[in-house]
Write a protein that holds these residues in place. Structure first.
Motif, PDB file in Angstrom:
ATOM      1  N   GLY A 299      49.403  57.349  45.024  1.00  9.99           N
ATOM      2  CA  GLY A 299      50.347  57.421  43.910  1.00  9.99           C
ATOM      3  C   GLY A 299      51.190  56.176  43.796  1.00  9.99           C
ATOM      4  O   GLY A 299      51.442  55.675  42.698  1.00  9.99           O
ATOM      5  N   LEU A 300      51.613  55.655  44.921  1.00 15.77           N
ATOM      6  CA  LEU A 300      52.427  54.441  44.915  1.00 15.77           C
ATOM      7  C   LEU A 300      51.630  53.261  44.383  1.00 15.77           C
ATOM      8  O   LEU A 300      52.124  52.466  43.582  1.00 15.77           O
ATOM      9  N   MET A 301      50.394  53.148  44.833  1.00 17.76           N
ATOM     10  CA  MET A 301      49.546  52.040  44.373  1.00 17.76           C
ATOM     11  C   MET A 301      49.333  52.103  42.863  1.00 17.76           C
ATOM     12  O   MET A 301      49.427  51.100  42.167  1.00 17.76           O
ATOM     13  N   ASP A 302      49.053  53.307  42.367  1.00 17.18           N
ATOM     14  CA  ASP A 302      48.808  53.469  40.932  1.00 17.18           C
ATOM     15  C   ASP A 302      50.053  53.103  40.127  1.00 17.18           C
ATOM     16  O   ASP A 302      49.972  52.418  39.105  1.00 17.18           O
ATOM     17  N   GLU A 303      51.224  53.583  40.577  1.00 16.67           N
ATOM     18  CA  GLU A 303      52.457  53.374  39.829  1.00 16.67           C
ATOM     19  C   GLU A 303      52.858  51.905  39.805  1.00 16.67           C
ATOM     20  O   GLU A 303      53.112  51.332  38.741  1.00 16.67           O
ATOM     21  N   LEU A 304      52.913  51.279  40.983  1.00 17.21           N
ATOM     22  CA  LEU A 304      53.314  49.875  41.049  1.00 17.21           C
ATOM     23  C   LEU A 304      52.278  48.975  40.389  1.00 17.21           C
ATOM     24  O   LEU A 304      52.620  47.983  39.740  1.00 17.21           O
ATOM     25  N   GLY A 305      51.006  49.340  40.563  1.00 15.85           N
ATOM     26  CA  GLY A 305      49.957  48.557  39.923  1.00 15.85           C
ATOM     27  C   GLY A 305      50.083  48.573  38.411  1.00 15.85           C
ATOM     28  O   GLY A 305      49.896  47.552  37.743  1.00 15.85           O
ATOM     29  N   LYS A 306      50.426  49.743  37.865  1.00 15.06           N
ATOM     30  CA  LYS A 306      50.593  49.862  36.418  1.00 15.06           C
ATOM     31  C   LYS A 306      51.775  49.037  35.933  1.00 15.06           C
ATOM     32  O   LYS A 306      51.692  48.336  34.910  1.00 15.06           O
ATOM     33  N   VAL A 307      52.901  49.100  36.666  1.00  5.29           N
ATOM     34  CA  VAL A 307      54.077  48.309  36.288  1.00  5.29           C
ATOM     35  C   VAL A 307      53.722  46.825  36.264  1.00  5.29           C
ATOM     36  O   VAL A 307      54.072  46.097  35.326  1.00  5.29           O
ATOM     37  N   LYS A 308      53.022  46.381  37.283  1.00  4.48           N
ATOM     38  CA  LYS A 308      52.645  44.971  37.382  1.00  4.48           C
ATOM     39  C   LYS A 308      51.748  44.560  36.205  1.00  4.48           C
ATOM     40  O   LYS A 308      51.959  43.525  35.568  1.00  4.48           O
ATOM     41  N   ARG A 309      50.753  45.389  35.883  1.00  2.00           N
ATOM     42  CA  ARG A 309      49.829  45.056  34.780  1.00  2.00           C
ATOM     43  C   ARG A 309      50.555  45.021  33.443  1.00  2.00           C
ATOM     44  O   ARG A 309      50.313  44.136  32.613  1.00  2.00           O
ATOM     45  N   VAL A 310      51.448  45.990  33.222  1.00  2.00           N
ATOM     46  CA  VAL A 310      52.166  46.060  31.941  1.00  2.00           C
ATOM     47  C   VAL A 310      53.098  44.861  31.779  1.00  2.00           C
ATOM     48  O   VAL A 310      53.173  44.253  30.706  1.00  2.00           O
ATOM     49  N   VAL A 311      53.816  44.515  32.847  1.00  2.00           N
ATOM     50  CA  VAL A 311      54.731  43.372  32.788  1.00  2.00           C
ATOM     51  C   VAL A 311      53.960  42.096  32.493  1.00  2.00           C
ATOM     52  O   VAL A 311      54.394  41.242  31.697  1.00  2.00           O
ATOM     53  N   GLU A 312      52.801  41.938  33.112  1.00  2.00           N
ATOM     54  CA  GLU A 312      52.029  40.703  32.950  1.00  2.00           C
ATOM     55  C   GLU A 312      51.377  40.574  31.576  1.00  2.00           C
ATOM     56  O   GLU A 312      50.776  39.547  31.277  1.00  2.00           O
ATOM     57  N   LYS A 313      51.508  41.607  30.734  1.00  2.00           N
ATOM     58  CA  LYS A 313      51.097  41.451  29.336  1.00  2.00           C
ATOM     59  C   LYS A 313      52.053  40.513  28.613  1.00  2.00           C
ATOM     60  O   LYS A 313      51.678  39.880  27.624  1.00  2.00           O
ATOM     61  N   HIS A 314      53.295  40.458  29.079  1.00  2.00           N
ATOM     62  CA  HIS A 314      54.279  39.526  28.530  1.00  2.00           C
ATOM     63  C   HIS A 314      54.132  38.150  29.165  1.00  2.00           C
ATOM     64  O   HIS A 314      54.054  37.136  28.484  1.00  2.00           O
ATOM     65  N   ALA A 315      54.130  38.144  30.506  1.00  2.00           N
ATOM     66  CA  ALA A 315      54.091  36.879  31.254  1.00  2.00           C
ATOM     67  C   ALA A 315      53.795  37.209  32.710  1.00  2.00           C
ATOM     68  O   ALA A 315      54.035  38.340  33.161  1.00  2.00           O
ATOM     69  N   PRO A 316      53.287  36.249  33.471  1.00  2.00           N
ATOM     70  CA  PRO A 316      53.006  36.508  34.888  1.00  2.00           C
ATOM     71  C   PRO A 316      54.288  36.697  35.687  1.00  2.00           C
ATOM     72  O   PRO A 316      55.340  36.143  35.347  1.00  2.00           O
ATOM     73  N   LEU A 317      54.194  37.506  36.731  1.00  2.00           N
ATOM     74  CA  LEU A 317      55.334  37.695  37.616  1.00  2.00           C
ATOM     75  C   LEU A 317      55.586  36.410  38.399  1.00  2.00           C
ATOM     76  O   LEU A 317      54.663  35.812  38.949  1.00  2.00           O
ATOM     77  N   ASP A 318      56.845  36.007  38.464  1.00  2.00           N
ATOM     78  CA  ASP A 318      57.191  34.802  39.214  1.00  2.00           C
ATOM     79  C   ASP A 318      57.509  35.114  40.669  1.00  2.00           C
ATOM     80  O   ASP A 318      57.335  34.263  41.543  1.00  2.00           O
ATOM     81  N   GLU A 319      57.989  36.337  40.916  1.00  2.00           N
ATOM     82  CA  GLU A 319      58.393  36.693  42.275  1.00  2.00           C
ATOM     83  C   GLU A 319      58.275  38.194  42.467  1.00  2.00           C
ATOM     84  O   GLU A 319      58.657  38.971  41.589  1.00  2.00           O
ATOM     85  N   VAL A 320      57.721  38.603  43.618  1.00  2.00           N
ATOM     86  CA  VAL A 320      57.707  40.011  44.018  1.00  2.00           C
ATOM     87  C   VAL A 320      58.380  40.088  45.381  1.00  2.00           C
ATOM     88  O   VAL A 320      57.832  39.632  46.392  1.00  2.00           O
ATOM     89  N   LEU A 321      59.584  40.644  45.401  1.00  2.00           N
ATOM     90  CA  LEU A 321      60.384  40.703  46.621  1.00  2.00           C
ATOM     91  C   LEU A 321      60.279  42.088  47.255  1.00  2.00           C
ATOM     92  O   LEU A 321      60.479  43.109  46.578  1.00  2.00           O
ATOM     93  N   LEU A 322      59.969  42.124  48.538  1.00  2.00           N
ATOM     94  CA  LEU A 322      59.897  43.378  49.295  1.00  2.00           C
ATOM     95  C   LEU A 322      61.188  43.540  50.088  1.00  2.00           C
ATOM     96  O   LEU A 322      61.548  42.666  50.885  1.00  2.00           O
TER      97      LEU A 322
END
Length: 400
Positions: A299-322
């Motif tokens: 579930g976590l993989m699906d949710e975060l993966g979806k957020v990442k894909r949707v955001v990158e429709k605008h522009a690539p992510l510059d930073e992913v901080l854990l």
């Protein structure tokens, strides 16, 4: 004839008597009650007619026009203003340059045991195998990790052997150099918020709930504002109502706009809207706070993966901080592995490093993920999030 006349007279007398009784009875009927003296509240008062004068109150004498004070412009006329809405005061965050140095005392309170313990062991007259094993145990207890510990001990043994004499000053310099090398000075620890093509820079913050993820996102906004950047916050942790409220409060304190959605809504939709809003406003940076539920890895993989894909429709992510809780030690590395499989982690934020945390976790987590620690949290204060500086960190470990 006389008899007839007498009968008529008697009849008239009888009729008169009967009539008197009837009239008497009618006159004894009670009269209607007088009109009430007090006004009836159910009956509206009669409207005054043209020409009617208002009745002057009996307890107040009539006043002439000369006796009445009329506003002539000389006396101030007070007009009550409507209450103004309170606008939260925008705070000016503390500059980030040298912030870790200023917070070093807070860090050294909990980390000095490591440095002092190593210096005490290295200062022994004879460094036999038992002493080197104690040095290894000290490093492992500080969560440095097995492989980094072995590297450090091997390097120390070689240098001490070559050095010969070991004064306290020489030992401190030696230990400092080896620890700085272990932590790493050649890593890029800047939080990337300036894309090459166009604004805004997009930063996604991930981590397990309870590590201080949402608070860290708010504090990171302060770090960016202190460095002169404008910020939009995306409250994509929609499964905790308190998370969106908390993030919005952090944003309002520094003038950052917060984009949020309905409770339980689609996190990817909120993230998408935040980036869209950031573009339209010409903002420098968009920070996206994501959910940190670890109920199921899938579930976590699906949710975060979806957020990442949707955001990158605008522009690539510059930073992913854990965001990791430093007090969890080696257990935090398990969380790190899970998130590293979901999204490409580019940097680590270690929170609660001022408490019972063991400073060696900095080395261990960098080795585990192959990415640098970029920020460290050193307290509960709003400006206690500091850019990570290896040399200042090591100085705090080994003390003065």
């Amino acid at each position: 004839m006389e008899t007839v006349i007498l009968a008529v007279v008697i009849a008239v007398v009888v009729l008169g008597a009967i009539g008197g009784l009837v009239i008497g009875t009618r006159r004894k009927k009670p009269l209607p009650p007088p009109p009430p003296t007090a006004p009836d509240i159910t009956t509206p008062p009669a409207e005054p007619h043209v020409g009617d004068e208002a009745e002057t109150p009996r307890d107040e004498p009539r006043r002439t026009i000369e006796e009445v004070d009329l506003p002539d412009g000389s006396a101030p006329v007070t007009v009550e203003e409507p209450p103004s809405l309170e606008v939260p005061e925008i705070e000016v965050p503390e500059p980030t340059a040298g912030r870790l140095v200023r917070l070093r005392a807070r860090l050294s309170r909990s980390q000095n045991a490591l440095g002092k313990g190593l210096l005490t062991l290295l200062s022994r007259e004879h460094l036999d195998e038992e002493t080197w094993e104690e040095i290894e145990d000290t490093l492992l207890a500080a969560d440095v990790g097995v492989a980094p510990t072995q590297e450090l001990v091997d390097s120390l043994r070689e240098r001490v052997k070559v050095l010969g004499t070991r004064t306290p000053a020489e030992l401190r310099t030696l230990l400092r150099e080896e620890l700085v090398k272990l932590v790493g000075t050649d890593l890029d620890r800047t939080v990337r918020t300036e894309p090459e093509s166009s604004k805004p820079g997009i930063v996604m913050v991930v981590g397990v709930n309870g590590t201080g993820k949402t608070t860290t996102t708010g504090k990171l906004a302060r770090v960016l504002v202190a460095d002169g950047r404008s910020v939009v916050l995306g409250a994509a942790d929609t499964f905790r109502a308190a998370a969106a409220d908390q993030l919005q409060t952090w944003g309002e304190r520094v003038g950052a706009y917060t984009v949020r959605g309905p409770e339980g809504g689609d996190p990817a939709s909120v993230a998408f809207d935040a980036v869209k809003e950031g573009k339209e406003m010409g903002t420098d940076v968009v920070l996206i706070d994501t959910a940190g539920r670890l109920h199921t890895k899938t579930g976590l993989m699906d949710e975060l993966g979806k957020v990442k894909r949707v955001v990158e429709k605008h522009a690539p992510l510059d930073e992913v901080l854990l965001v990791l809780d430093a007090t969890t030690g080696q257990n935090g590395l398990v969380q790190a592995r899970v998130f590293a499989e979901v999204v490409d982690i580019t940097g680590i934020v270690l929170t609660k490093l001022d408490g019972t945390a063991k400073g060696g976790i900095v080395v261990a987590v960098q080795r585990e993920l192959g990415v640098p620690v970029k920020l460290v949290g050193l307290g509960e204060g709003a400006d206690d999030l500091a850019p990570f500086e290896p040399e200042a960190f090591v100085d705090a470990l080994i003390g003065e």
